[in-house]
Design an enzyme around this catalytic site. Structure first.
Site, PDB file in Angstrom:
ATOM      1  N   TYR A 149      -7.055   2.281   2.879  1.00 44.44           N
ATOM      2  CA  TYR A 149      -6.341   1.077   2.687  1.00 44.44           C
ATOM      3  C   TYR A 149      -5.438   1.035   3.924  1.00 44.44           C
ATOM      4  O   TYR A 149      -4.785   2.121   4.280  1.00 44.44           O
ATOM      5  CB  TYR A 149      -6.019   0.869   1.358  1.00 44.44           C
ATOM      6  CG  TYR A 149      -5.163   1.898   0.620  1.00 44.44           C
ATOM      7  CD1 TYR A 149      -3.640   2.139   1.078  1.00 44.44           C
ATOM      8  CD2 TYR A 149      -5.566   2.206  -0.765  1.00 44.44           C
ATOM      9  CE1 TYR A 149      -2.969   3.083   0.243  1.00 44.44           C
ATOM     10  CE2 TYR A 149      -4.629   2.944  -1.054  1.00 44.44           C
ATOM     11  CZ  TYR A 149      -3.476   3.194  -0.812  1.00 44.44           C
ATOM     12  OH  TYR A 149      -2.512   4.209  -1.568  1.00 44.44           O
ATOM     13  N   CYS A 150      -5.202   0.109   4.462  1.00 48.96           N
ATOM     14  CA  CYS A 150      -4.310  -0.226   5.622  1.00 48.96           C
ATOM     15  C   CYS A 150      -4.323   0.887   6.692  1.00 48.96           C
ATOM     16  O   CYS A 150      -3.736   1.796   6.944  1.00 48.96           O
ATOM     17  CB  CYS A 150      -2.745   0.003   5.358  1.00 48.96           C
ATOM     18  SG  CYS A 150      -1.475  -0.760   6.485  1.00 48.96           S
ATOM     19  N   PRO A 151      -5.778   0.749   7.287  1.00 52.50           N
ATOM     20  CA  PRO A 151      -6.034   1.584   8.260  1.00 52.50           C
ATOM     21  C   PRO A 151      -5.661   1.437   9.548  1.00 52.50           C
ATOM     22  O   PRO A 151      -5.134   0.257   9.711  1.00 52.50           O
ATOM     23  CB  PRO A 151      -7.551   1.535   8.420  1.00 52.50           C
ATOM     24  CG  PRO A 151      -7.820   0.054   7.962  1.00 52.50           C
ATOM     25  CD  PRO A 151      -6.849  -0.041   6.974  1.00 52.50           C
ATOM     26  N   LYS A 162      -7.201  10.757   4.393  1.00 55.07           N
ATOM     27  CA  LYS A 162      -5.839  10.233   4.879  1.00 55.07           C
ATOM     28  C   LYS A 162      -4.858  10.679   3.562  1.00 55.07           C
ATOM     29  O   LYS A 162      -4.923  10.568   2.579  1.00 55.07           O
ATOM     30  CB  LYS A 162      -6.051   8.749   4.726  1.00 55.07           C
ATOM     31  CG  LYS A 162      -4.440   7.861   5.008  1.00 55.07           C
ATOM     32  CD  LYS A 162      -4.974   6.477   5.366  1.00 55.07           C
ATOM     33  CE  LYS A 162      -3.701   5.647   5.707  1.00 55.07           C
ATOM     34  NZ  LYS A 162      -4.068   4.545   5.946  1.00 55.07           N
TER      35      LYS A 162
END
Length: 278
Positions: A149-151, A162
């Site tokens: 999420y939110c790359p 991550k």
């Protein structure tokens, strides 16, 4: 990479330390973002860098693009049913999760004639995290994890998973470089929450905006990747020791009247922003 030491405020200027645990203001979903703007002004006024630690109750921090989801109300219901609050932040990016197992860190710098580039800001935070955990024997890479999420280009990862994401905000002659670090807790559950948020928010609709196809296993925590227990207090202590080793001493920041004034103004702006887009 440009070393942190080469990008630092002169050594005679100590970092001013603030921690949300000792904030005199009510802790609400919007308060960290109003405080960030107040601390940028504070750093510019005093010509000193600021280190701000903050954590929250279960909270999903949304980006402006998330408000473009065609079925946003349905997506927000997912968060409510999971007992997560939500807020639209005033910096870029997409949805991220914050909760008591996640540490948020802001490095805030005054800028003079020489402004940090966006890349230099990311490099500074990356180097700080690298140096903090180098004794654990694993490389911390800065590379996009597209199914997180939110790359972003400066996702921080260990063994391809991550552990942290970085964003920036630049106003009033200063810059805030902000990172969340997944320290402990159920990262799969966090990933599943955001995956479901987007699935419900899109409901099969194609949009001109690109939202991530979240794969929860693409993300992890410090505790999981290093195979040992971690606490937020422990990570805070490690971060402060690294800054002292790389730059200069730390001093406790003081909540003065200007911080309060700017904080209250920031809270009003956050309130209006969220009322408008939600």
């Amino acid at each position: 990479m440009t070393p942190l030491t080469e990008l630092s405020i002169p050594s005679e200027k100590p970092y001013l330390l603030f921690d949300s645990e000792s904030s005199p203001f009510e802790r609400t979903p919007a308060s960290p973002f109003a405080l960030t703007d107040a601390f940028i002004d504070y750093a510019v006024r005093l010509k000193q860098p600021v280190l701000h630690f903050w954590s929250t109750k279960p909270l999903v921090i949304l980006g402006m693009m998330d408000t473009k989801l065609p079925y946003l109300d349905t997506a927000l219901t997912v968060l409510k049913e999971a007992e997560y609050d939500y807020v639209v932040r005033n910096s870029g990016g997409l949805a991220v999760v914050s909760d008591p197992g996640i540490l948020n860190i802001s490095l805030i710098f005054p800028e003079g004639d020489e402004r940090l580039t966006i890349t230099e800001g990311y490099q500074r935070m990356h180097h700080l995290i690298e140096q903090t955990f180098k004794s654990y024997g694993k490389s911390i890479d800065a590379i996009e994890i597209p199914d997180s999420y939110c790359p972003g280009d400066y996702d921080l990862s260990i063994d391809g998973k991550k552990i942290a994401g970085i964003s920036q905000r630049r106003i009033k002659g200063g810059i805030a470089i902000m990172i969340y670090i997944s320290v402990t807790g159920d990262q799969d559950a966090r990933g599943n929450l955001i995956r479901t948020f987007y699935e419900k928010g899109l409901s099969g609709t194609t949009t001109k905006w690109t939202f991530p196809h979240v794969r929860p296993s693409s993300m992890t925590t410090l505790e999981e990747v290093f195979g040992m227990p971690f606490s937020l207090v422990q990570v805070k202590q490690s971060i402060t020791m690294t800054i002292q080793n790389l730059t200069t001493q730390l001093s406790l920041g003081q909540y003065d009247q200007e911080i309060e004034k700017n904080y209250l103004e920031g809270m009003e702006k956050m309130k209006k922003r969220n009322e408008k887009v939600l």
